[in-house]
Design a protein around this motif. Structure first.
Motif, PDB file in Angstrom:
ATOM      1  N   ASP A 103       0.836  -1.208   0.000  1.00 24.49           N
ATOM      2  CA  ASP A 103       0.000   0.000   0.000  1.00 24.49           C
ATOM      3  C   ASP A 103       0.870   1.258   0.000  1.00 24.49           C
ATOM      4  OD1 ASP A 103      -2.692  -0.852  -0.105  1.00 24.49           O
ATOM      5  OD2 ASP A 103      -2.597  -1.503   1.976  1.00 24.49           O
ATOM      6  N   LEU A 104       1.886   1.269   0.855  1.00 25.05           N
ATOM      7  CA  LEU A 104       2.755   2.447   0.920  1.00 25.05           C
ATOM      8  C   LEU A 104       3.423   2.698  -0.427  1.00 25.05           C
ATOM      9  CD1 LEU A 104       4.342   1.867   4.450  1.00 25.05           C
ATOM     10  CD2 LEU A 104       2.681   3.631   3.820  1.00 25.05           C
ATOM     11  N   ALA A 105       3.895   1.634  -1.061  1.00 20.29           N
ATOM     12  CA  ALA A 105       4.555   1.789  -2.362  1.00 20.29           C
ATOM     13  C   ALA A 105       3.588   2.355  -3.389  1.00 20.29           C
ATOM     14  CB  ALA A 105       5.099   0.437  -2.825  1.00 20.29           C
ATOM     15  N   ALA A 106       2.346   1.851  -3.389  1.00 17.23           N
ATOM     16  CA  ALA A 106       1.362   2.326  -4.361  1.00 17.23           C
ATOM     17  C   ALA A 106       1.031   3.795  -4.120  1.00 17.23           C
ATOM     18  CB  ALA A 106       0.095   1.483  -4.273  1.00 17.23           C
ATOM     19  N   ARG A 107       0.969   4.186  -2.859  1.00 22.27           N
ATOM     20  CA  ARG A 107       0.574   5.565  -2.550  1.00 22.27           C
ATOM     21  C   ARG A 107       1.725   6.547  -2.776  1.00 22.27           C
ATOM     22  NH1 ARG A 107      -3.083   3.962   2.808  1.00 22.27           N
ATOM     23  NH2 ARG A 107      -4.276   2.378   1.688  1.00 22.27           N
ATOM     24  N   ILE A 108       2.945   6.062  -2.624  1.00 20.67           N
ATOM     25  CA  ILE A 108       4.109   6.931  -2.820  1.00 20.67           C
ATOM     26  C   ILE A 108       4.515   6.964  -4.291  1.00 20.67           C
ATOM     27  CG2 ILE A 108       6.591   7.142  -2.333  1.00 20.67           C
ATOM     28  CD1 ILE A 108       5.898   5.953   0.492  1.00 20.67           C
ATOM     29  N   GLY A 109       4.410   5.819  -4.937  1.00 17.73           N
ATOM     30  CA  GLY A 109       4.900   5.725  -6.314  1.00 17.73           C
ATOM     31  C   GLY A 109       6.274   5.077  -6.385  1.00 17.73           C
ATOM     32  N   ALA A 110       6.734   4.567  -5.263  1.00 19.16           N
ATOM     33  CA  ALA A 110       8.016   3.855  -5.193  1.00 19.16           C
ATOM     34  C   ALA A 110       8.019   3.050  -3.894  1.00 19.16           C
ATOM     35  CB  ALA A 110       9.190   4.829  -5.202  1.00 19.16           C
ATOM     36  N   PRO A 111       8.711   1.938  -3.868  1.00 17.31           N
ATOM     37  CA  PRO A 111       8.775   1.199  -2.604  1.00 17.31           C
ATOM     38  C   PRO A 111       9.590   1.968  -1.560  1.00 17.31           C
ATOM     39  CG  PRO A 111      10.028   0.073  -4.348  1.00 17.31           C
ATOM     40  CD  PRO A 111       9.393   1.266  -4.973  1.00 17.31           C
ATOM     41  N   VAL A 112       9.266   1.758  -0.291  1.00 20.47           N
ATOM     42  CA  VAL A 112      10.091   2.303   0.796  1.00 20.47           C
ATOM     43  C   VAL A 112      10.713   1.136   1.551  1.00 20.47           C
ATOM     44  CG1 VAL A 112       9.125   4.568   1.326  1.00 20.47           C
ATOM     45  CG2 VAL A 112       7.954   2.521   2.157  1.00 20.47           C
ATOM     46  N   GLU A 113      11.955   1.329   1.930  1.00 25.99           N
ATOM     47  CA  GLU A 113      12.700   0.244   2.562  1.00 25.99           C
ATOM     48  C   GLU A 113      13.219   0.725   3.903  1.00 25.99           C
ATOM     49  OE1 GLU A 113      15.866  -1.515   0.045  1.00 25.99           O
ATOM     50  OE2 GLU A 113      17.165  -1.047   1.760  1.00 25.99           O
ATOM     51  N   LEU A 114      13.043  -0.077   4.924  1.00 30.29           N
ATOM     52  CA  LEU A 114      13.616   0.233   6.232  1.00 30.29           C
ATOM     53  C   LEU A 114      15.110  -0.094   6.154  1.00 30.29           C
ATOM     54  CD1 LEU A 114      12.760   1.251   9.000  1.00 30.29           C
ATOM     55  CD2 LEU A 114      12.353  -1.110   9.694  1.00 30.29           C
ATOM     56  N   ALA A 115      15.936   0.958   6.143  1.00 32.33           N
ATOM     57  CA  ALA A 115      17.369   0.754   5.890  1.00 32.33           C
ATOM     58  C   ALA A 115      18.164   0.558   7.173  1.00 32.33           C
ATOM     59  CB  ALA A 115      17.928   1.948   5.110  1.00 32.33           C
ATOM     60  N   GLY A 116      17.600   0.972   8.291  1.00 31.86           N
ATOM     61  CA  GLY A 116      18.312   0.815   9.552  1.00 31.86           C
ATOM     62  C   GLY A 116      17.461   1.307  10.705  1.00 31.86           C
ATOM     63  N   VAL A 117      17.689   0.721  11.883  1.00 29.29           N
ATOM     64  CA  VAL A 117      16.918   1.092  13.071  1.00 29.29           C
ATOM     65  C   VAL A 117      17.902   1.343  14.208  1.00 29.29           C
ATOM     66  CG1 VAL A 117      15.094   0.402  14.668  1.00 29.29           C
ATOM     67  CG2 VAL A 117      15.050  -0.434  12.300  1.00 29.29           C
ATOM     68  N   ALA A 118      17.947   2.590  14.681  1.00 27.79           N
ATOM     69  CA  ALA A 118      18.866   2.912  15.777  1.00 27.79           C
ATOM     70  C   ALA A 118      18.154   2.754  17.113  1.00 27.79           C
ATOM     71  CB  ALA A 118      19.387   4.343  15.621  1.00 27.79           C
ATOM     72  N   VAL A 119      18.749   1.997  18.008  1.00 29.54           N
ATOM     73  CA  VAL A 119      18.142   1.719  19.318  1.00 29.54           C
ATOM     74  C   VAL A 119      19.182   1.914  20.406  1.00 29.54           C
ATOM     75  CG1 VAL A 119      16.581   0.027  18.278  1.00 29.54           C
ATOM     76  CG2 VAL A 119      18.762  -0.723  19.272  1.00 29.54           C
ATOM     77  N   ARG A 120      18.712   1.987  21.638  1.00 26.16           N
ATOM     78  CA  ARG A 120      19.645   2.074  22.761  1.00 26.16           C
ATOM     79  C   ARG A 120      20.039   0.691  23.267  1.00 26.16           C
ATOM     80  NH1 ARG A 120      17.273   6.234  27.072  1.00 26.16           N
ATOM     81  NH2 ARG A 120      15.436   5.138  26.349  1.00 26.16           N
ATOM     82  N   ARG A 121      19.042  -0.213  23.285  1.00 30.63           N
ATOM     83  CA  ARG A 121      19.294  -1.554  23.831  1.00 30.63           C
ATOM     84  C   ARG A 121      19.160  -2.591  22.710  1.00 30.63           C
ATOM     85  NH1 ARG A 121      15.936   0.746  27.603  1.00 30.63           N
ATOM     86  NH2 ARG A 121      14.173  -0.365  26.705  1.00 30.63           N
ATOM     87  N   PRO A 122      20.282  -2.952  22.063  1.00 32.96           N
ATOM     88  CA  PRO A 122      20.217  -3.846  20.911  1.00 32.96           C
ATOM     89  C   PRO A 122      19.806  -5.262  21.291  1.00 32.96           C
ATOM     90  CG  PRO A 122      22.496  -3.447  21.528  1.00 32.96           C
ATOM     91  CD  PRO A 122      21.665  -2.558  22.394  1.00 32.96           C
ATOM     92  N   SER A 123      19.917  -5.593  22.569  1.00 35.48           N
ATOM     93  CA  SER A 123      19.640  -6.977  22.976  1.00 35.48           C
ATOM     94  C   SER A 123      18.143  -7.273  23.002  1.00 35.48           C
ATOM     95  CB  SER A 123      20.226  -7.211  24.362  1.00 35.48           C
ATOM     96  OG  SER A 123      19.707  -6.240  25.250  1.00 35.48           O
ATOM     97  N   LYS A 124      17.345  -6.225  23.131  1.00 35.21           N
ATOM     98  CA  LYS A 124      15.903  -6.426  23.206  1.00 35.21           C
ATOM     99  C   LYS A 124      15.393  -7.069  21.911  1.00 35.21           C
ATOM    100  CE  LYS A 124      11.834  -3.622  23.959  1.00 35.21           C
ATOM    101  NZ  LYS A 124      11.365  -2.245  23.971  1.00 35.21           N
ATOM    102  N   VAL A 125      14.550  -8.080  22.057  1.00 31.54           N
ATOM    103  CA  VAL A 125      14.023  -8.751  20.865  1.00 31.54           C
ATOM    104  C   VAL A 125      12.983  -7.849  20.193  1.00 31.54           C
ATOM    105  CG1 VAL A 125      12.731 -10.735  19.994  1.00 31.54           C
ATOM    106  CG2 VAL A 125      14.375 -11.033  21.861  1.00 31.54           C
ATOM    107  N   ARG A 126      13.147  -7.619  18.899  1.00 30.34           N
ATOM    108  CA  ARG A 126      12.193  -6.764  18.180  1.00 30.34           C
ATOM    109  C   ARG A 126      11.572  -7.561  17.053  1.00 30.34           C
ATOM    110  NH1 ARG A 126      16.055  -3.573  20.241  1.00 30.34           N
ATOM    111  NH2 ARG A 126      15.247  -1.782  21.396  1.00 30.34           N
ATOM    112  N   GLU A 127      10.352  -8.024  17.309  1.00 32.88           N
ATOM    113  CA  GLU A 127       9.661  -8.887  16.375  1.00 32.88           C
ATOM    114  C   GLU A 127       9.540  -8.221  15.002  1.00 32.88           C
ATOM    115  OE1 GLU A 127       5.579 -11.479  16.481  1.00 32.88           O
ATOM    116  OE2 GLU A 127       6.157 -10.328  18.253  1.00 32.88           O
ATOM    117  N   GLY A 128       9.895  -8.957  13.978  1.00 32.32           N
ATOM    118  CA  GLY A 128       9.687  -8.475  12.622  1.00 32.32           C
ATOM    119  C   GLY A 128      10.778  -7.561  12.099  1.00 32.32           C
ATOM    120  N   ILE A 129      11.739  -7.178  12.954  1.00 26.42           N
ATOM    121  CA  ILE A 129      12.826  -6.324  12.469  1.00 26.42           C
ATOM    122  C   ILE A 129      14.092  -7.169  12.357  1.00 26.42           C
ATOM    123  CG2 ILE A 129      14.242  -4.295  12.953  1.00 26.42           C
ATOM    124  CD1 ILE A 129      11.874  -3.125  14.438  1.00 26.42           C
ATOM    125  N   PRO A 130      14.612  -7.352  11.145  1.00 28.60           N
ATOM    126  CA  PRO A 130      15.819  -8.164  10.960  1.00 28.60           C
ATOM    127  C   PRO A 130      16.959  -7.622  11.811  1.00 28.60           C
ATOM    128  CG  PRO A 130      14.823  -7.615   8.840  1.00 28.60           C
ATOM    129  CD  PRO A 130      14.105  -6.815   9.872  1.00 28.60           C
TER     130      PRO A 130
END
Lengths: 430, 430
Positions: free
Chosen positions: B31-58
């Motif tokens: 849906d986001l790609a269709a509405r923007i006109g291009a795909p969007v990609e999550l390129a990186g996620v900055a966090v304080r505690r990297p050990s915490k499990v984050r479902e769905g985020i590689p």
């Protein structure tokens, strides 16, 4: 940073809305220039009756030849506030051909020919904006199209016609009947001499088509919208609604089916709980309730009609379109990529409040309940009231499809013990 | 027409809001790609505690080095949902320097440094969007900045803090005192362990600064906002409000002075009539009422906080910013051309409800009335209640300046017959 060459605006129509647009363009010229980044100039005003005095509009700008104005070649933005299908459609199409962007307040045209007009705009790299076409000054199209662009809208539930809301509010608060409330609305200028477009739901249906298309990123035409007016709502219906802790509103309802594979759009009177935010929308005000996956429940409230409020929406669009033009860009156009089928009324699932006139004798309730059960319509509550050999039975159902409910009612009418179906009203917003 | 090279998004912060942003970017990618006109990609996620499990985020996208992520050079949009002043401010500034646009939900930072951040965005031809900073999912910034761009806003009156609205609603509906209602809000997760930012009005004040700046096209900083918390509102105040046909809300109020030459912004508890649309905003919901020259009265209502609603606002901005990027354009930036001075609280004109404990003897009312008259504060109604030698006097004034009212109260305290000023509450929304 201000560009000095002005953007030129052609105004088509100078009635209640157009004259306010012209007035604000003059009185707020400095603000508009600052917000756009360039001055805007009223380059011409097309009218039907040139003899009418128009305060504040120089006579040399007034013309009866709208086509020539649109074809001048130096117009940046055409503002169309004529209304109706023709000549508005031809003028807008011509505007695009001559390189202008368009701001319109024309709900009937957008509901009928939105797809073709959007295509024409895109072909000419122009903008087509029409915030004023739905619910006057209330920002709806921009929030649905832009603010909620990252969300999934599931339902739009709106009071989008001020005339009928005024009438229903009057019936609710005074106990008046439909005709009495309509007469008052007419006397106060809230209803037109011929109120058909409002009270039969045509106006609301056009807005429902526009809202559904934008909300669900699909194409919904006026013909796709189921429509029932509110001329048959009675004082007795309001009494029944009160007993249920409800009031009655004429609602435009756009819904995504539970499986997500289709959408529906409809306009009809419905009972809604007094606790629902739409229940407290009084007088000629409009409000639209939007339910989305992530944002939850939002409501947008304000004056749905009137010269100045509608002009405010037109001018907001004018600023956006002018900014886009200076940027050499266009705003979001039609988004119909989802291409979802629009289902008919039979597929709509909701609750129903049914009043039956029945014989006052034992076994009637059992008979009636059997009919509901045979059609798969589950009953929530039943209330029996008997008087002088006659009795009424008020049934409120659980959620059922409109097709199942119609089948039930047809079968009920055939029962000897059912003398008549006094009213059927959908119950929404729970 | 779809561009295949994706737009790259860096997400700073992965708490309640950030994790919802990441989730929706994944589940609604098409849906986001269709509405923007291009795909969007999550390129990186900055966090304080990297050990915490984050479902769905590689795991390979997660980093603790936010600065390095922002400096990668291939990031199109930085989404900042860390909150607070630093490191958010430095990261946003760096993002602009490295060519990215920014979507932020950071009300404190925007209220304090909005002007500098907008300037940085403009210097780098980048966008700075922050719909999520005010009232969660409710579209407010876009409607004020764009839909009302052709109108003149005169007043913004808002319930912009869900925690305090929950507490006040509880006090109103149950008769509970402040502490009892706060305890319930804490138990239900509506109030934080340290509720200071909410109950003392700091959160609402930041939002008031942002709203006032946008509404009036001028610069309003957090320090310009008068602020009073709601910890001293009592059950007795609610009883007084009921007698007046009012309830009490913590309001953020941004007003243009009647002569148009200055503006004010303030946050404090106030009585508002039950008939005002804001009075029926219940629980943790937010709503903002906007009064403009042409559009009249508009209201925007919805959930003011929470992960998913705030993410909805962030993603709406993300779609807009991505579209602008594909267009090679930027959206409307800061508009502060009006450059109006922000007046202090003394210049605010409103009505007041004042409860006085007085001696129960003849002549007290005359004395009190004289004090009001001497300070030019006109009295609307007075109610006297006597019991056991003590009496209370409830005075409701006509409109007067805060300075005049303060002078009046100071003089009242000096009267022998006035034993105390039990409460002073402003009356708004009439």
């Amino acid at each position: 940073m201000m560009r000095t060459r002005p953007l030129k605006v052609a105004l088509l129509g100078c009635g209640v809305v157009g004259s306010e647009v012209a007035r604000i363009m003059t009185t707020h010229a400095d603000d508009l220039a600052a917000r756009i980044g360039a001055p805007v100039e009223l380059a011409g005003v097309a009218v039907r009756r040139p003899s009418k005095v128009r305060e504040g509009i120089p006579a040399e700008l007034v013309t009866t030849d709208a086509t020539a104005l649109v074809k001048r070649g130096d117009i940046d933005v055409v503002v169309e506030v004529i209304g109706g299908i023709e000549p508005a459609r031809s003028l807008i199409t011509t505007a695009f051909e001559y390189g202008a962007s368009v701001v319109s307040a024309n709900k009937a045209l957008l509901a009928q020919d939105g797809a073709a007009l959007h295509a024409a705009a895109e072909d000419h790299d122009a903008d087509l904006y029409y915030e004023a076409a739905v619910a006057g000054a209330i920002p709806l199209i921009r929030p649905l199209r832009e603010s909620l662009a990252g969300d999934k809208v599931n339902r739009v539930l709106g009071i989008v016609n001020g005339t009928t809301n005024f009438i229903l509010d009057k019936m609710d608060s005074t106990g008046a009947g439909y005709q009495e409330a309509l007469d008052e609305a007419t006397a106060l200028g809230y209803a037109e001499a011929d109120p058909t477009a409002d009270v039969e739901g045509f106006d609301a249906a056009a807005k429902a088509a526009i809202l559904a298309g934008i909300a669900f990123h699909t194409r919904v035409r006026l013909d796709d919208v189921y429509r029932e007016g509110m001329t048959e709502v009675t004082a007795a219906d309001f009494a029944s609604a009160k007993e249920m802790g409800c009031t009655i509103k004429l609602l435009a309802i756009c819904e995504r089916a539970e499986d997500g594979a289709s959408v529906t759009a409809r306009v009809h009177p419905a009972m809604i709980p007094l606790t629902h935010p739409l229940a407290s929308v009084r007088g000629a005000y409009n409000a639209v309730f939007v339910e989305s996956d992530a944002s939850g429940q939002l409501m947008f409230y304000g004056p749905g009609a009137g010269g100045a409020p509608t002009a405010s929406a037109v001018l907001g669009d004018l600023v956006a379109v002018c900014r886009n033009r200076l940027n050499g860009a266009t705003g979001p156009g039609e988004s119909a990529y989802a291409a979802l089928p629009v289902s008919g009324m039979g597929d709509v699932v909701t609750r129903y409040h049914i009043s039956l006139d029945v014989a006052d004798k034992p076994g009637v309730l059992a008979q009636v309940a059997t009919v509901f059960a045979e059609h798969g319509v589950s009953i929530d509550t039943v209330r029996q009231q008997g008087k002088d050999g006659e009795a009424s039975l008020v049934v409120v159902t659980h959620r059922a499809s409109d097709a199942a409910l119609s089948g039930t009612v047809e079968a009920l009418r055939k029962l000897d013990t059912v003398r008549g179906v006094a009213s059927i009203m959908r119950v929404e917003g729970e």
